[in-house]
Design an enzyme around this catalytic site. Structure first.
Site, PDB file in Angstrom:
ATOM      1  CE  LYS A 242      -7.263   9.064   1.566  1.00 32.25           C
ATOM      2  NZ  LYS A 242      -6.963   7.392   2.280  1.00 32.25           N
TER       3      LYS A 242
ATOM      4  CG  ASP B 299      -2.268   1.342   1.331  1.00 30.54           C
ATOM      5  OD1 ASP B 299      -1.627   2.237   0.550  1.00 30.54           O
ATOM      6  OD2 ASP B 299      -2.804   0.706   1.659  1.00 30.54           O
TER       7      ASP B 299
HETATM    8  C1  LIG Z   1      -7.112   6.013   2.244  1.00 35.67           C
HETATM    9  C2  LIG Z   1      -5.987   4.632   2.991  1.00 35.67           C
HETATM   10  C3  LIG Z   1      -7.187   3.780   2.437  1.00 35.67           C
HETATM   11  C4  LIG Z   1      -8.014   4.090   1.162  1.00 35.67           C
HETATM   12  O1  LIG Z   1      -8.315   4.692   0.654  1.00 35.67           O
HETATM   13  P1  LIG Z   1     -10.150   5.117   0.172  1.00 35.67           P
HETATM   14  O2  LIG Z   1      -9.987   5.787  -1.374  1.00 35.67           O
HETATM   15  O3  LIG Z   1     -10.667   5.752   1.674  1.00 35.67           O
HETATM   16  O4  LIG Z   1     -10.915   3.755  -0.140  1.00 35.67           O
HETATM   17  C5  LIG Z   1      -5.537   2.263   2.328  1.00 35.67           C
HETATM   18  N1  LIG Z   1      -4.411   2.503   2.550  1.00 35.67           N
HETATM   19  C6  LIG Z   1      -4.490   4.366   3.044  1.00 35.67           C
HETATM   20  C7  LIG Z   1      -3.054   3.901   3.692  1.00 35.67           C
HETATM   21  C8  LIG Z   1      -4.961   5.382   3.248  1.00 35.67           C
HETATM   22  O5  LIG Z   1      -4.893   6.240   3.564  1.00 35.67           O
END
Ligand SMILES: *Cc1c(COP(=O)(O)O)cnc(C)c1O
Length: 398
Positions: free
Chosen positions: A214, A189
């Protein structure tokens, strides 16, 4: 929605140039700089022969449009030469779950970093457990010691660097080397750094996932996810996307591409302001510790320096012990820091957090109340003044 590599790997440009130029087919866009927002399900074939042969660039809206293709090509250029394809998902969580379902089957064992995004853990404990996949969580600092957690049926390892609340920095190349020796795939991730500051596919990761909600989107106006994979993992990812019917709305695809064009300048600004604010906070008497791998004092700094080319604007602090009501008074008096979840947009944010309830492989004992900050694009002098005033309110509330 999938797309395979075009000739981006042979292009001579720096990644900042690729962010601006990739995925732009000016002729097909009839001269316009940006692609059209193509809304479509049906794609019409010209002749019966074309239909029988399934000829043509596009076949059905779910499988891709000129808009999705433009975004995928630009993302591939950002990921670098080890990227064999990029899949698009309607959220970061959807990208994670689609990628996990791509690699595991009933009877498999999965290793997940203890600092993983909490909904990732919820998916492992919920749906994957029901499907007969067992998950073991590991200490983010385990490094090559992860070898001791492998079972004959360990199929994949999921990492996240750094943890998005607690900011531990795992040694991804060391973990990946062990995983590959044992025939397991590595998922990362990569939301915090994005491929602009962390080319995870160049460091042994097979599938690199981002919550494009993000920094890719960058304006707090979309939910979006991306799944990038190397040649080994891409067939699994593309099959999972196809079988699950994962696809995205065209307006969001367009906004993700629009955000991506300015990623380099925004991230550079988030990085500079984030480090400045982190150092300023570290010098405050109210602050016990700052959790930011870009700081020389951080335990993860050496790995960050080795594996990353930059830092984003997200980090946490540990306050010296203070009553909960004083911390709440601090939060309530902030004017420029919005209180809310998510991050990566142009605006500064703050949230209190507590990892205690869900860690299983490690214990979270920070030593005081913990707050996570996202540093936006505002003036750092204004942000410092806002925090300074809020610290004064906190003091008088004690
Ligand atoms: C926000 C986030 C997600 C999930 O993303 P969404 O678009 O809100 O589903 C996954 N991993 C991390 C590290 C995040 O900060």
């Amino acid at each position: 929605m999938t797309s395979s590599r075009n000739d981006a790997s042979s292009r001579p440009y720096d990644v900042t140039t690729e962010l601006v130029t990739s995925g732009r087919d000016t002729l097909a866009q009839r001269g316009f700089v940006n692609p059209p927002v193509v809304r479509g399900s049906t794609v019409l074939y010209t002749t019966a022969e074309d239909l029988h042969q399934n000829r043509g660039e596009f076949h059905y809206g779910r499988h891709g449009t000129p808009t999705t293709q433009a975004l995928q090509q630009a993302l591939m250029a950002l990921e670098g030469p080890n990227c064999a394809g990029v899949g698009l998902a309607p959220s970061g969580v959807a990208a994670i779950t689609t990628a996990l379902l791509a690699v595991v089957k009933t009877g498999d064992h999965l290793l997940v970093i203890d600092s993983a995004y909490r909904p990732t853990r919820a998916f492992c404990e919920g749906m994957l457990k029901r499907l007969g996949v067992e998950t073991t969580y590991f200490d983010p600092l385990i490094g090559a010691g992860i070898a001791g957690l492998f079972k004959p049926n360990t199929r994949a390892v999921l990492v996240e660097a750094p943890g998005s609340q607690s900011f531990e920095m795992p040694d991804i190349p060391a973990i990946a080397a062990v995983a590959h020796e044992r025939g397991a795939l590595v998922l990362d991730d990569n939301t915090w750094a994005t491929p602009f500051y962390h080319r995870s596919l160049d460091q042994g990761v097979d599938i690199s996932i981002q919550a494009a909600t993000k920094y890719i989107g960058g304006h707090s106006d979309i939910m979006f996810g991306t799944i990038s994979a190397n040649a080994k993992a891409w067939p699994l990812v593309t099959e999972s996307i196809r079988l699950l019917g994962v696809c995205c709305g065209p307006d969001d695809v367009f906004l993700a591409l629009r955000g991506l064009r300015t990623l380099a300048v925004r991230l550079n600004h988030h990085q500079q302001s984030g480090l400045e604010m982190a150092r300023w906070l570290a010098s405050r008497p109210e602050v016990l510790r700052v959790l930011h791998p870009g700081l020389e004092s951080d335990p993860g700094h050496a790995i960050w320096k080795r594996d990353f080319t930059g830092a984003s604007g997200l980090f946490s602090i540990v306050l010296r012990p203070a009553p909960a009501k004083a911390v709440d008074a601090f939060l309530d008096s902030l004017k420029l820091f919005g209180m809310g979840y998510s991050w990566g947009g142009f605006e500064s944010l703050v949230v209190p957090f507590d990892c205690t309830s869900y860690r299983t492989a490690t214990k979270w004992i920070p030593g005081g109340p913990t707050l996570r900050f996202h540093i936006g694009l505002e003036s750092t002098e204004d942000l410092k003044a806002d925090l300074d005033a809020a610290f004064a309110v906190m003091k008088s509330a004690q």
